[in-house]
Design a protein around this motif. Structure first.
Motif, PDB file in Angstrom:
ATOM      1  N   UNK A   9     -21.064  15.029 -25.740  1.00 54.26           N
ATOM      2  CA  UNK A   9     -22.181  14.892 -26.379  1.00 54.26           C
ATOM      3  C   UNK A   9     -22.212  15.251 -27.838  1.00 54.26           C
ATOM      4  N   UNK A  10     -22.338  14.327 -28.944  1.00 59.45           N
ATOM      5  CA  UNK A  10     -22.456  14.520 -30.264  1.00 59.45           C
ATOM      6  C   UNK A  10     -24.152  14.633 -30.806  1.00 59.45           C
ATOM      7  N   UNK A  11     -24.402  15.603 -31.381  1.00 62.75           N
ATOM      8  CA  UNK A  11     -25.840  15.713 -31.685  1.00 62.75           C
ATOM      9  C   UNK A  11     -25.975  15.507 -33.363  1.00 62.75           C
ATOM     10  N   UNK A  12     -26.479  14.577 -33.710  1.00 65.54           N
ATOM     11  CA  UNK A  12     -26.517  14.312 -35.113  1.00 65.54           C
ATOM     12  C   UNK A  12     -28.279  13.804 -35.608  1.00 65.54           C
ATOM     13  N   UNK A  13     -28.750  15.077 -36.229  1.00 62.69           N
ATOM     14  CA  UNK A  13     -30.236  14.672 -36.414  1.00 62.69           C
ATOM     15  C   UNK A  13     -30.992  14.578 -35.498  1.00 62.69           C
ATOM     16  N   UNK A  14     -31.438  13.274 -35.342  1.00 63.99           N
ATOM     17  CA  UNK A  14     -32.579  12.879 -33.898  1.00 63.99           C
ATOM     18  C   UNK A  14     -31.613  11.834 -33.001  1.00 63.99           C
ATOM     19  N   UNK A  15     -30.157  11.686 -33.227  1.00 61.53           N
ATOM     20  CA  UNK A  15     -29.285  11.030 -32.599  1.00 61.53           C
ATOM     21  C   UNK A  15     -28.582  11.602 -31.758  1.00 61.53           C
ATOM     22  N   UNK A  33     -25.294   7.013 -40.070  1.00 65.82           N
ATOM     23  CA  UNK A  33     -24.248   7.471 -39.164  1.00 65.82           C
ATOM     24  C   UNK A  33     -22.892   7.214 -39.456  1.00 65.82           C
ATOM     25  N   UNK A  34     -22.229   8.178 -39.603  1.00 56.30           N
ATOM     26  CA  UNK A  34     -20.853   8.047 -39.741  1.00 56.30           C
ATOM     27  C   UNK A  34     -19.875   7.510 -38.703  1.00 56.30           C
ATOM     28  N   UNK A  35     -19.336   6.325 -38.994  1.00 55.65           N
ATOM     29  CA  UNK A  35     -18.669   5.852 -37.581  1.00 55.65           C
ATOM     30  C   UNK A  35     -17.402   6.450 -37.302  1.00 55.65           C
ATOM     31  N   UNK A  36     -16.753   7.197 -38.357  1.00 54.89           N
ATOM     32  CA  UNK A  36     -15.615   8.286 -37.911  1.00 54.89           C
ATOM     33  C   UNK A  36     -15.757   9.447 -36.790  1.00 54.89           C
ATOM     34  N   UNK A  37     -17.370   9.583 -36.770  1.00 49.85           N
ATOM     35  CA  UNK A  37     -17.433  10.593 -35.679  1.00 49.85           C
ATOM     36  C   UNK A  37     -17.010   9.793 -34.034  1.00 49.85           C
ATOM     37  N   UNK A  38     -17.176   8.463 -34.234  1.00 46.82           N
ATOM     38  CA  UNK A  38     -16.688   7.804 -32.930  1.00 46.82           C
ATOM     39  C   UNK A  38     -15.339   7.791 -32.829  1.00 46.82           C
ATOM     40  N   UNK A  86     -25.158  20.902 -46.249  1.00 48.70           N
ATOM     41  CA  UNK A  86     -24.314  20.070 -44.976  1.00 48.70           C
ATOM     42  C   UNK A  86     -25.235  19.813 -44.002  1.00 48.70           C
ATOM     43  N   UNK A  87     -25.116  18.627 -43.195  1.00 49.40           N
ATOM     44  CA  UNK A  87     -25.696  18.022 -42.321  1.00 49.40           C
ATOM     45  C   UNK A  87     -25.273  18.835 -40.847  1.00 49.40           C
ATOM     46  N   UNK A  88     -26.138  19.136 -40.194  1.00 49.81           N
ATOM     47  CA  UNK A  88     -25.639  20.043 -39.086  1.00 49.81           C
ATOM     48  C   UNK A  88     -25.301  19.069 -37.791  1.00 49.81           C
ATOM     49  N   UNK A  89     -23.878  18.972 -37.622  1.00 47.87           N
ATOM     50  CA  UNK A  89     -23.334  17.934 -36.486  1.00 47.87           C
ATOM     51  C   UNK A  89     -22.671  18.731 -35.554  1.00 47.87           C
ATOM     52  N   UNK A  90     -22.933  18.664 -34.284  1.00 48.64           N
ATOM     53  CA  UNK A  90     -22.134  19.282 -33.323  1.00 48.64           C
ATOM     54  C   UNK A  90     -21.806  18.405 -32.161  1.00 48.64           C
ATOM     55  N   UNK A  91     -20.930  19.007 -31.475  1.00 48.82           N
ATOM     56  CA  UNK A  91     -20.198  18.247 -30.462  1.00 48.82           C
ATOM     57  C   UNK A  91     -20.390  19.369 -29.108  1.00 48.82           C
ATOM     58  N   UNK A 118     -25.219  11.083 -29.235  1.00 50.73           N
ATOM     59  CA  UNK A 118     -23.988  10.025 -28.903  1.00 50.73           C
ATOM     60  C   UNK A 118     -23.240  10.698 -27.867  1.00 50.73           C
ATOM     61  N   UNK A 119     -23.098   9.826 -26.652  1.00 53.66           N
ATOM     62  CA  UNK A 119     -22.308  10.262 -25.523  1.00 53.66           C
ATOM     63  C   UNK A 119     -21.095   9.623 -24.966  1.00 53.66           C
ATOM     64  N   UNK A 120     -19.966  10.070 -24.976  1.00 49.79           N
ATOM     65  CA  UNK A 120     -18.554   9.356 -24.584  1.00 49.79           C
ATOM     66  C   UNK A 120     -17.373   9.957 -25.069  1.00 49.79           C
ATOM     67  N   UNK A 121     -16.359   9.558 -24.902  1.00 50.53           N
ATOM     68  CA  UNK A 121     -16.219   8.179 -24.726  1.00 50.53           C
ATOM     69  C   UNK A 121     -16.217   7.769 -22.965  1.00 50.53           C
ATOM     70  N   UNK A 122     -16.579   6.469 -22.673  1.00 57.44           N
ATOM     71  CA  UNK A 122     -16.194   6.030 -21.513  1.00 57.44           C
ATOM     72  C   UNK A 122     -15.102   4.680 -21.468  1.00 57.44           C
ATOM     73  N   UNK A 123     -13.950   5.320 -21.137  1.00 57.84           N
ATOM     74  CA  UNK A 123     -12.987   4.221 -21.476  1.00 57.84           C
ATOM     75  C   UNK A 123     -12.625   3.208 -20.414  1.00 57.84           C
ATOM     76  N   UNK A 124     -12.746   2.095 -20.473  1.00 55.44           N
ATOM     77  CA  UNK A 124     -12.473   1.068 -19.620  1.00 55.44           C
ATOM     78  C   UNK A 124     -11.428   0.076 -20.316  1.00 55.44           C
ATOM     79  N   UNK A 125     -10.800  -0.836 -19.392  1.00 55.64           N
ATOM     80  CA  UNK A 125     -10.161  -1.986 -19.828  1.00 55.64           C
ATOM     81  C   UNK A 125     -10.520  -3.306 -19.679  1.00 55.64           C
ATOM     82  N   UNK A 126     -10.844  -3.997 -20.649  1.00 51.83           N
ATOM     83  CA  UNK A 126     -11.345  -5.235 -20.613  1.00 51.83           C
ATOM     84  C   UNK A 126     -10.779  -6.222 -21.664  1.00 51.83           C
ATOM     85  N   UNK A 127     -10.339  -7.516 -20.970  1.00 52.69           N
ATOM     86  CA  UNK A 127      -9.586  -8.413 -21.788  1.00 52.69           C
ATOM     87  C   UNK A 127      -8.303  -7.773 -22.393  1.00 52.69           C
TER      88      UNK A 127
END
Length: 459
Positions: free
Chosen positions: A119-125, A103-108, A39-44, A127-136
């Motif tokens: 911060x989500x760490x997956x291999x050499x990637x 990259x599995x988009x379900x992590x987003x 299994x791929x090691x993915x951690x938050x 991903x930091x978030x979420x930064x929630x804003x309101x637009x349109x």
């Protein structure tokens, strides 16, 4: 074509190569399968404090932008490929082209449900978030994307799996082949030296193998020691044989002279018996000297062009008296001429020894057939008698010195060196001699001699 010679399993090097390559291939395949199933090691993780402060300022920067299209354009212009946008209400990725490969988009989706950025760490990637804003009038979750720098081409984990598998198999094949050759090359040298030693090259030794510092080197040095001792023993035996033969010649000559003087003085019944024994002893010494010189390679050949057909007629005529005493017929089938390069004295003695042997062991009133055939590159001489024959297990031994097939032959007068001298003489002429037992009985001696250029049939 002998296809069995192309089969690598028939060679030690081939078996060693295939075995090690199979082991390495299985190990590589197993490692790849294990890596795929692992299994791929993915951690938050929690955001580091500096990154959290940066996110707070970025939210203040992006929040005034109320238009979603403008927000996308602004992110694309300033931070090309470094931000992911997710419609929180519909769980839809708004810029999927920026998503890293595999990259599995379900992590987003999972990250977007958190109350505060992580911060989500997956291999050499990263991903930091979420930064929630309101637009349109939409809740948009922004995720900052960071990746480690591209690795150099020579780092194996960056290569495609198919190419990596082929590369590993090729490297393992080369390594296995080198290993197999490193083991079998010295063994081939030892085998070649064994064959040369068996063919009479007593000074042949292994050099590269004996220089090794491993067990194969011990084997090579052991062979050299054994060969040196055997060479010394054979040379001593040959020297002893020559010395004894020479030393016996002088008293034998004196005995024959004394016998001749005694015969002139009077007739004694035992003198004829003594004379016959002395002649036999003289013949034995002559054949011992000839054989020892041939066996030691000290018989210089005086080759010249000779007609083998003419030589055969002369040999038969010389031994005709002995054949007539037993009412035997010696018949020769041969072409009119057969020319070859040979030492007439030595080759004639070899053929005469075979013919005399056939006359000796053939019964009275029998036929001895001599057949000479001329082939493209060699001459074939067959001498067939009607004697008692030779057991199949003794056919290859009758050319050894002093070898006797049976007790019946032991009672025959002879030295036991005739066929041994014939075999050595034929080998001196780069020919071969062999014996077979035909279905009709008796014995056939087959002599093959290389044909000289002058004697080969014209095309």
């Amino acid at each position: 074509m002998n296809w069995s010679r192309c089969n690598p399993v028939n060679y030690l090097a081939g078996r060693i190569f295939l075995w090690f390559w199979l082991v390495l291939s299985v190990a590589v395949a197993g490692a790849i399968l294990l890596a795929r199933g692992w299994p791929e090691q993915t951690e938050i993780r929690r955001l580091p404090h500096p990154v959290a402060e940066q996110f707070r300022h970025l939210k203040e920067h992006f929040q005034p932008i109320a238009n979603l299209t403008r927000l996308q354009q602004d992110l694309e212009r300033k931070y090309k490929g470094r931000w992911l946008m997710v419609d929180v209400d519909n769980n839809q990725l708004l810029n999927p082209e920026a998503l890293p490969k595999n990259f599995d988009p379900n992590w987003l989706t999972e990250l977007s449900q958190l109350n505060r950025p992580r911060m989500l760490v997956y291999k050499n990637t990263f991903v930091m978030g979420p930064l929630v804003i309101v637009a349109s009038d939409k809740n948009v979750a922004l995720f900052q994307l960071k990746q480690r720098p591209e690795q150099a081409w020579w780092q194996l984990h960056t290569l495609p799996e198919g190419f990596l598998l082929i590369l590993l198999l090729a490297v393992s094949a080369v390594a296995s082949l080198i290993l197999a050759l490193s083991i079998t090359r010295p063994l081939r040298e030892l085998s070649s030296s064994h064959l040369k030693f068996a063919q009479g090259e007593l000074d042949n030794r292994v050099t590269a193998l004996a220089a090794r510092k491993d067990e194969l080197g011990d084997l090579g040095r052991g062979f050299n020691t054994m060969a040196a001792q055997i060479e010394n023993l054979i040379h001593n035996q040959q020297r002893l044989l020559r010395d004894v033969s020479h030393e016996l010649r002088s008293p034998l000559t004196r005995s024959q002279l004394a016998l001749a003087l005694q015969q002139r003085q009077g007739d004694h019944p035992q003198l004829q018996r003594i004379e016959m024994e002395l002649k036999l002893l003289d013949q034995l010494l002559d054949e011992l000297l000839t054989f020892s010189r041939l066996d030691a390679g000290q018989y210089p050949l005086e080759k010249q062009q000779l007609d083998l057909t003419e030589l055969l007629y002369a040999i038969i005529e010389l031994n005709q008296l002995e054949a007539d005493a037993k009412q035997q017929q010696v018949h020769l089938n041969a072409p009119e001429e057969c020319w070859l390069d040979a030492d007439q004295r030595l080759l004639g003695r070899a053929i005469e020894n075979v013919l005399r042997n056939a006359i000796k062991y053939s019964p009275a009133e029998s036929l001895i057939l001599c057949t000479l055939k001329q082939h493209e590159h060699q001459l074939e001489l067959l001498i067939q008698d009607q004697g008692p024959g030779v057991p199949a297990e003794s056919l290859s031994q009758i050319f050894a010195p002093f070898y006797r097939v049976s007790a019946v032959r032991e009672h025959q007068n002879g030295t036991g060196l005739g066929l041994a001298i014939a075999a050595s003489a034929i080998r001196q002429h780069q020919g071969s001699i062999s014996a077979t037992v035909p279905e009709t009985g008796g014995l056939v001696i087959r002599i093959l001699l290389p044909l000289s250029n002058e004697g080969r049939p014209l095309a």
